[in-house]
Scaffold this motif. Structure first.
Motif, PDB file in Angstrom:
ATOM      1  N   TYR A  10       0.744  -1.078   0.058  1.00  0.00           N
ATOM      2  CA  TYR A  10       0.036   0.095  -0.123  1.00  0.00           C
ATOM      3  C   TYR A  10       0.949   1.310  -0.016  1.00  0.00           C
ATOM      4  O   TYR A  10       0.740   1.977  -0.666  1.00  0.00           O
ATOM      5  CB  TYR A  10      -0.896  -0.174   1.225  1.00  0.00           C
ATOM      6  N   LYS A  11       1.820   1.197   0.893  1.00  0.00           N
ATOM      7  CA  LYS A  11       2.729   2.508   0.826  1.00  0.00           C
ATOM      8  C   LYS A  11       3.475   2.569  -0.530  1.00  0.00           C
ATOM      9  O   LYS A  11       3.730   3.683  -0.947  1.00  0.00           O
ATOM     10  CB  LYS A  11       3.654   1.997   2.164  1.00  0.00           C
ATOM     11  N   THR A  12       4.071   1.323  -0.824  1.00  0.00           N
ATOM     12  CA  THR A  12       4.818   1.234  -1.928  1.00  0.00           C
ATOM     13  C   THR A  12       4.105   1.881  -3.271  1.00  0.00           C
ATOM     14  O   THR A  12       4.731   2.696  -4.131  1.00  0.00           O
ATOM     15  CB  THR A  12       5.443   0.114  -2.389  1.00  0.00           C
ATOM     16  N   THR A  13       2.727   1.419  -3.177  1.00  0.00           N
ATOM     17  CA  THR A  13       1.854   2.052  -4.139  1.00  0.00           C
ATOM     18  C   THR A  13       1.861   3.689  -4.337  1.00  0.00           C
ATOM     19  O   THR A  13       2.314   4.109  -5.500  1.00  0.00           O
ATOM     20  CB  THR A  13       0.468   1.580  -4.054  1.00  0.00           C
ATOM     21  N   THR A  14       1.499   4.399  -3.254  1.00  0.00           N
ATOM     22  CA  THR A  14       1.539   5.575  -3.079  1.00  0.00           C
ATOM     23  C   THR A  14       2.917   6.209  -3.816  1.00  0.00           C
ATOM     24  O   THR A  14       2.826   7.215  -4.482  1.00  0.00           O
ATOM     25  CB  THR A  14       1.443   6.001  -1.605  1.00  0.00           C
ATOM     26  N   ASN A  15       4.132   5.665  -3.114  1.00  0.00           N
ATOM     27  CA  ASN A  15       5.117   6.220  -3.466  1.00  0.00           C
ATOM     28  C   ASN A  15       5.748   5.891  -5.053  1.00  0.00           C
ATOM     29  O   ASN A  15       6.399   7.034  -5.499  1.00  0.00           O
ATOM     30  CB  ASN A  15       6.363   5.617  -2.807  1.00  0.00           C
ATOM     31  N   LEU A  16       5.314   4.741  -5.691  1.00  0.00           N
ATOM     32  CA  LEU A  16       5.638   4.668  -7.061  1.00  0.00           C
ATOM     33  C   LEU A  16       4.977   5.481  -7.966  1.00  0.00           C
ATOM     34  O   LEU A  16       5.186   6.157  -8.700  1.00  0.00           O
ATOM     35  CB  LEU A  16       5.203   3.268  -7.348  1.00  0.00           C
ATOM     36  N   CYS A  17       3.639   5.676  -7.423  1.00  0.00           N
ATOM     37  CA  CYS A  17       2.682   6.756  -8.134  1.00  0.00           C
ATOM     38  C   CYS A  17       3.251   8.230  -8.065  1.00  0.00           C
ATOM     39  O   CYS A  17       3.138   8.996  -9.168  1.00  0.00           O
ATOM     40  CB  CYS A  17       1.269   6.768  -7.565  1.00  0.00           C
ATOM     41  N   ARG A  18       3.565   8.544  -6.957  1.00  0.00           N
ATOM     42  CA  ARG A  18       3.988   9.909  -6.907  1.00  0.00           C
ATOM     43  C   ARG A  18       5.278  10.238  -7.677  1.00  0.00           C
ATOM     44  O   ARG A  18       5.398  10.859  -8.340  1.00  0.00           O
ATOM     45  CB  ARG A  18       4.451  10.118  -5.272  1.00  0.00           C
ATOM     46  N   GLU A  19       6.231   8.962  -7.466  1.00  0.00           N
ATOM     47  CA  GLU A  19       7.408   9.094  -8.339  1.00  0.00           C
ATOM     48  C   GLU A  19       7.303   9.223  -9.921  1.00  0.00           C
ATOM     49  O   GLU A  19       7.960  10.099 -10.620  1.00  0.00           O
ATOM     50  CB  GLU A  19       8.249   8.119  -8.081  1.00  0.00           C
ATOM     51  N   ASN A  20       6.169   8.576 -10.358  1.00  0.00           N
ATOM     52  CA  ASN A  20       6.040   8.521 -11.817  1.00  0.00           C
ATOM     53  C   ASN A  20       5.117   9.589 -12.330  1.00  0.00           C
ATOM     54  O   ASN A  20       5.155  10.109 -13.592  1.00  0.00           O
ATOM     55  CB  ASN A  20       5.445   7.092 -12.262  1.00  0.00           C
ATOM     56  N   LEU A  21       4.074   9.995 -11.298  1.00  0.00           N
ATOM     57  CA  LEU A  21       3.260  11.165 -12.013  1.00  0.00           C
ATOM     58  C   LEU A  21       3.641  12.413 -11.591  1.00  0.00           C
ATOM     59  O   LEU A  21       2.939  13.416 -12.176  1.00  0.00           O
ATOM     60  CB  LEU A  21       1.793  10.743 -11.565  1.00  0.00           C
ATOM     61  N   SER A  22       4.381  12.689 -10.725  1.00  0.00           N
ATOM     62  CA  SER A  22       4.717  14.104 -10.089  1.00  0.00           C
ATOM     63  C   SER A  22       5.582  14.864 -10.772  1.00  0.00           C
ATOM     64  O   SER A  22       6.111  16.052 -10.796  1.00  0.00           O
ATOM     65  CB  SER A  22       5.084  14.170  -8.582  1.00  0.00           C
ATOM     66  N   LYS A  23       6.269  14.260 -11.809  1.00  0.00           N
ATOM     67  CA  LYS A  23       7.556  14.689 -12.569  1.00  0.00           C
ATOM     68  C   LYS A  23       7.092  15.398 -13.827  1.00  0.00           C
ATOM     69  O   LYS A  23       7.608  15.374 -14.870  1.00  0.00           O
ATOM     70  CB  LYS A  23       8.368  13.796 -12.770  1.00  0.00           C
TER      71      LYS A  23
END
Lengths: 79, 215
Positions: free
Chosen positions: A44-57
């Motif tokens: 669950y935590k990794t999902t949030t981090n992965l999504c942020r890393e991929n979409l916030s750039k």
């Protein structure tokens, strides 16, 4: 002792550190005895981090910025 | 000394908001010179949010243009009931939704746009890189991004917008509630559902990837 469903319902507040100390302790206790819930928490935590890393750039292309500035200048001069 | 270094995040936010309020007050008073500063502050954020919603560069560009023009022309209608930035993001969301609605009739993607292009002599016009040495890491990273984007696109609108504002743009739960005019429990519930949905989608992908690796 809380069950897995309750555990997953509390994940959001657990990660936001918003749980009452007693509930927090109950959840920690559950995690100690329940590897699947630990795995769920981690993913669950990794999902949030992965999504942020991929979409916030998202970068605004320089060409778009220039076009935008030109457009706004033209519009401002009309008023 | 850099002033920002000396402030904690809360103080920094308050200082930013004070500057923003001052710019808005000046613009409302007819000082159009400060408009450029507001553009500078918001254009990239508007563009990023819109791009993540529409997944289309032209649409994001149009939305950014429309929103900034609205700020310029309708600044007098801003009443200060919420933070100015919340007003800006609400306008951005509405403009993005309008783009999405106008596009809904034609959901099909043109494959032609993705095909290689050639010059008159038949040579490829695009620069072709040899990535064969790094297939694993490159494929994995690109695939991950693709899976994430597809999964986010599949989220229902209500959950998607909360997820983008909170988890991608990094706004607080309270700020998301203010932008969307939702209660805190409603924001939390929608975000949790979005995270669960995305976790499930990513799990399918990573489990498949890992099982492929083990073979």
């Amino acid at each position: 002792m809380i069950c897995c469903k309750e555990c997953l319902d509390l994940l959001y507040d657990y990660l936001d550190d918003q749980l009452a100390p007693e509930v927090h302790a109950n959840l920690e206790e559950h995690f100690q005895d329940c590897p699947p819930c630990v795995a769920f928490l981690n993913t669950y935590k990794t999902t949030t981090n992965l999504c942020r890393e991929n979409l916030s750039k998202i970068e605004m292309p320089t060409a778009v910025q220039s076009k935008l500035l030109e457009f706004l200048k033209r519009e401002q001069s009309k008023d | 000394m850099d002033l920002k270094m000396a402030l904690d995040p809360k103080e920094e936010k308050a200082a930013e908001k004070a500057i923003e309020d001052e710019l808005v007050r000046k613009l409302q008073a007819g000082n159009m010179e400060v408009f450029d500063q507001l553009v500078e502050r918001f254009q990239k954020k508007i563009y990023a949010l819109s791009f993540n919603l529409t997944r289309n560069q032209m649409d994001a560009q149009d939305v950014t243009q429309d929103v900034l023009l609205t700020l310029f022309r309708k600044i007098h209608t801003f009443q200060g009931k919420s933070a100015f930035s919340s007003w800006v993001y609400r306008i951005t969301l509405n403009a993005s939704y309008m783009k999405l609605r106008s596009r809904k009739k034609d959901q099909s993607v043109s494959i032609d746009e993705l095909l290689p292009t050639f010059n008159k002599a038949g040579f490829q016009q695009e620069k072709v890189q040899d990535w064969s040495e790094n297939t694993e890491s490159l494929l994995f990273a690109n695939e991950t991004r693709g899976i994430i984007q597809k999964a986010v696109d599949q989220l229902p609108e209500k959950e998607k917008v909360v997820f983008l504002l909170r988890d991608v743009e990094g706004f607080s739960t309270e700020k998301v509630g203010e932008i969307l005019e939702l209660t805190i429990p409603a924001v939390k519930s929608r975000l949790h559902r979005a995270r669960l949905f995305l976790r499930k989608k990513l799990s399918s992908f990573f489990e498949e990837y890992r099982s492929g690796e083990d073979k």
